[in-house]
Design an enzyme around this catalytic site. Structure first.
Site, PDB file in Angstrom:
ATOM      1  CE  LYS A  13      -2.005  -1.122   3.919  1.00 32.47           C
ATOM      2  NZ  LYS A  13      -1.262  -2.361   4.258  1.00 32.47           N
ATOM      3  NE  ARG A  88      -4.668  -1.344  10.041  1.00 32.58           N
ATOM      4  CZ  ARG A  88      -3.528  -0.910   9.492  1.00 32.58           C
ATOM      5  NH1 ARG A  88      -3.416   0.312   9.044  1.00 32.58           N
ATOM      6  NH2 ARG A  88      -2.509  -1.711   9.393  1.00 32.58           N
ATOM      7  NE  ARG A 127       7.790  -2.048   6.054  1.00 34.62           N
ATOM      8  CZ  ARG A 127       6.489  -1.968   6.263  1.00 34.62           C
ATOM      9  NH1 ARG A 127       5.701  -1.511   5.318  1.00 34.62           N
ATOM     10  NH2 ARG A 127       5.975  -2.369   7.395  1.00 34.62           N
ATOM     11  NE  ARG A 161       6.102   0.108  10.179  1.00 35.10           N
ATOM     12  CZ  ARG A 161       4.981  -0.063   9.496  1.00 35.10           C
ATOM     13  NH1 ARG A 161       4.832   0.525   8.318  1.00 35.10           N
ATOM     14  NH2 ARG A 161       4.009  -0.809   9.973  1.00 35.10           N
ATOM     15  NE  ARG A 172       2.294  -4.715  11.181  1.00 37.13           N
ATOM     16  CZ  ARG A 172       3.388  -4.488  10.454  1.00 37.13           C
ATOM     17  NH1 ARG A 172       4.572  -4.883  10.887  1.00 37.13           N
ATOM     18  NH2 ARG A 172       3.309  -3.847   9.323  1.00 37.13           N
TER      19      ARG A 172
HETATM   20  P1  AP5 Z   1       4.839  -1.630   1.728  1.00 36.72           P
HETATM   21  O1  AP5 Z   1       4.431  -0.827   0.550  1.00 36.72           O
HETATM   22  O2  AP5 Z   1       5.633  -0.945   2.788  1.00 36.72           O
HETATM   23  O3  AP5 Z   1       3.567  -2.371   2.383  1.00 36.72           O
HETATM   24  P2  AP5 Z   1       2.311  -1.794   3.162  1.00 36.72           P
HETATM   25  O4  AP5 Z   1       1.103  -2.478   2.623  1.00 36.72           O
HETATM   26  O5  AP5 Z   1       2.328  -0.301   3.152  1.00 36.72           O
HETATM   27  O6  AP5 Z   1       2.627  -2.397   4.593  1.00 36.72           O
HETATM   28  P3  AP5 Z   1       2.576  -1.741   6.039  1.00 36.72           P
HETATM   29  O7  AP5 Z   1       3.380  -2.665   6.934  1.00 36.72           O
HETATM   30  O8  AP5 Z   1       2.990  -0.314   6.054  1.00 36.72           O
HETATM   31  O9  AP5 Z   1       1.083  -1.885   6.383  1.00 36.72           O
HETATM   32  P4  AP5 Z   1       0.453  -1.913   7.742  1.00 36.72           P
HETATM   33  O10 AP5 Z   1      -0.922  -1.835   7.318  1.00 36.72           O
HETATM   34  O11 AP5 Z   1       0.755  -3.020   8.660  1.00 36.72           O
HETATM   35  O12 AP5 Z   1       1.172  -0.712   8.522  1.00 36.72           O
HETATM   36  P5  AP5 Z   1       0.605   0.677   9.015  1.00 36.72           P
HETATM   37  O13 AP5 Z   1       1.743   1.604   9.070  1.00 36.72           O
HETATM   38  O14 AP5 Z   1      -0.611   1.053   8.270  1.00 36.72           O
HETATM   39  O15 AP5 Z   1       5.637  -2.911   1.193  1.00 36.72           O
HETATM   40  C1  AP5 Z   1       6.194  -3.865   2.101  1.00 36.72           C
HETATM   41  C2  AP5 Z   1       7.564  -4.338   1.547  1.00 36.72           C
HETATM   42  O16 AP5 Z   1       7.365  -5.052   0.338  1.00 36.72           O
HETATM   43  C3  AP5 Z   1       8.533  -3.183   1.226  1.00 36.72           C
HETATM   44  O17 AP5 Z   1       9.819  -3.550   1.614  1.00 36.72           O
HETATM   45  C4  AP5 Z   1       8.430  -3.031  -0.303  1.00 36.72           C
HETATM   46  O18 AP5 Z   1       9.662  -2.599  -0.842  1.00 36.72           O
HETATM   47  C5  AP5 Z   1       8.081  -4.444  -0.769  1.00 36.72           C
HETATM   48  N1  AP5 Z   1       7.160  -4.449  -1.906  1.00 36.72           N
HETATM   49  C6  AP5 Z   1       6.062  -3.662  -2.090  1.00 36.72           C
HETATM   50  N2  AP5 Z   1       5.423  -3.973  -3.240  1.00 36.72           N
HETATM   51  C7  AP5 Z   1       6.128  -5.020  -3.786  1.00 36.72           C
HETATM   52  C8  AP5 Z   1       5.958  -5.803  -4.984  1.00 36.72           C
HETATM   53  N3  AP5 Z   1       4.929  -5.605  -5.830  1.00 36.72           N
HETATM   54  N4  AP5 Z   1       6.861  -6.777  -5.219  1.00 36.72           N
HETATM   55  C9  AP5 Z   1       7.903  -6.996  -4.348  1.00 36.72           C
HETATM   56  N5  AP5 Z   1       8.112  -6.271  -3.206  1.00 36.72           N
HETATM   57  C10 AP5 Z   1       7.234  -5.307  -2.932  1.00 36.72           C
HETATM   58  O19 AP5 Z   1       0.102   0.311  10.484  1.00 36.72           O
HETATM   59  C11 AP5 Z   1       1.026   0.054  11.542  1.00 36.72           C
HETATM   60  C12 AP5 Z   1       0.269  -0.013  12.856  1.00 36.72           C
HETATM   61  O20 AP5 Z   1      -0.373   1.258  13.141  1.00 36.72           O
HETATM   62  C13 AP5 Z   1      -0.885  -1.031  12.925  1.00 36.72           C
HETATM   63  O21 AP5 Z   1      -0.409  -2.320  13.257  1.00 36.72           O
HETATM   64  C14 AP5 Z   1      -1.757  -0.418  14.023  1.00 36.72           C
HETATM   65  O22 AP5 Z   1      -1.213  -0.645  15.303  1.00 36.72           O
HETATM   66  C15 AP5 Z   1      -1.659   1.070  13.737  1.00 36.72           C
HETATM   67  N6  AP5 Z   1      -2.699   1.549  12.802  1.00 36.72           N
HETATM   68  C16 AP5 Z   1      -2.489   2.095  11.568  1.00 36.72           C
HETATM   69  N7  AP5 Z   1      -3.651   2.446  10.985  1.00 36.72           N
HETATM   70  C17 AP5 Z   1      -4.620   2.111  11.868  1.00 36.72           C
HETATM   71  C18 AP5 Z   1      -6.044   2.194  11.832  1.00 36.72           C
HETATM   72  N8  AP5 Z   1      -6.690   2.686  10.751  1.00 36.72           N
HETATM   73  N9  AP5 Z   1      -6.726   1.744  12.906  1.00 36.72           N
HETATM   74  C19 AP5 Z   1      -6.092   1.249  13.991  1.00 36.72           C
HETATM   75  N10 AP5 Z   1      -4.757   1.121  14.083  1.00 36.72           N
HETATM   76  C20 AP5 Z   1      -4.013   1.550  13.025  1.00 36.72           C
END
Ligand code: AP5
Length: 218
Positions: A13, A88, A127, A161, A172
């Site tokens: 994402k 979410r 990552r 992270r 997660r």
């Molecule tokens: P990347 O693009 O970083 O993946 P992502 O989907 O953004 O993953 P996140 O870990 O950021 O998602 P998340 O939802 O857990 O984290 P968030 O910060 O929202 O890609 C991942 C890796 O793969 C990278 O190394 C990239 O280079 C590689 N890659 C990407 N595309 C590729 C491809 N096509 N082919 C090969 N490699 C590829 O949330 C973190 C925490 O915050 C949550 O656990 C929760 O505690 C809190 N939180 C956040 N939002 C909320 C909410 N709305 N409600 C409640 N708690 C929340």
């Protein structure tokens, strides 16, 4: 134009939100990044947030929505945003609908980046991000073009992270499957859901994404 990128942790994402920003000028809003920034302030709320995020659990809706609402009201969001990691929960989805309706901004699409759970731990474990501009990379799958130098801003400072480890990742993923995945039915019913192949190459995912939101210039 407002769109939601929907998918589990590691689906890509954030990577695609950054690329769409370059192409379409839409602003990515990652609730994860907003919450991490708030958690970095070491007051009581910051410490509470840090603990929840490190465990891999979802932050309570009230806190998340408050932070999101504040950000969405800033001027740079007026042209449209890419929601990354929000909503979410069912409650977050309903509140977002109300917020956007009040602003007279109908959602353009909810794009589901479909992936297999098996690859996610590998993606997350490798990552790292530029500490200066936030550009995301992967040790093996998406390294920097020049070792140790950010492709986007030239910085040599990188960060990983604290929640990017296999144990937290399992929590997660469970949170996604139990609390977030059910939203697919919600958006299917509203006719906004598009599904793309999140396992494809980064370039191919971008192509499918542009097609899903019906933007021709790729
Ligand atoms: P990347 O693009 O970083 O993946 P992502 O989907 O953004 O993953 P996140 O870990 O950021 O998602 P998340 O939802 O857990 O984290 P968030 O910060 O929202 O890609 C991942 C890796 O793969 C990278 O190394 C990239 O280079 C590689 N890659 C990407 N595309 C590729 C491809 N096509 N082919 C090969 N490699 C590829 O949330 C973190 C925490 O915050 C949550 O656990 C929760 O505690 C809190 N939180 C956040 N939002 C909320 C909410 N709305 N409600 C409640 N708690 C929340």
């Amino acid at each position: 134009m407002d769109i939601i990128l929907f998918g589990p942790p590691g689906a890509g994402k954030g990577t695609q939100a950054g690329l769409l920003q370059q192409r379409l000028g839409l602003l990515p809003i990652s609730t994860g990044a907003l919450l991490r920034a708030r958690a970095a302030i070491s007051d009581e709320l910051g410490q509470e947030l840090e603990a929840i995020i490190s465990r891999g659990e979802l932050v309570p809706d009230g806190m998340t929505v408050g932070i999101l609402r504040e950000r969405l009201n800033e001027d740079d969001c007026a042209r449209g945003v890419i929601f990354d990691g929000f909503p979410r929960t069912q409650q977050q989805a309903e509140i977002l609908d109300e917020m956007l309706a009040d602003m007279d901004r109908p959602l353009r699409a909810v794009v589901h980046m479909q992936v297999n759970d098996d690859i996610l731990i590998d993606r997350i474990s490798g990552r790292f991000s530029c500490a200066q501009c936030g550009q995301t990379y992967h040790d093996r799958l998406m390294p920097t073009k020049v070792a140790g130098v950010c492709d986007s801003c030239g910085s040599d400072k990188f960060t990983r992270r604290s929640d990017d480890n296999p144990d937290t990742m399992r929590v997660r993923l469970a949170a996604f499957n139990q609390q977030t995945r059910p939203l697919l039915a919600y958006y299917e019913n509203s006719g906004l859901l598009k599904t793309i192949d999140g396992l494809a190459s980064v370039e191919e995912v971008t192509r499918q994404l542009m097609q899903a939101i019906d933007v021709k210039t790729c």
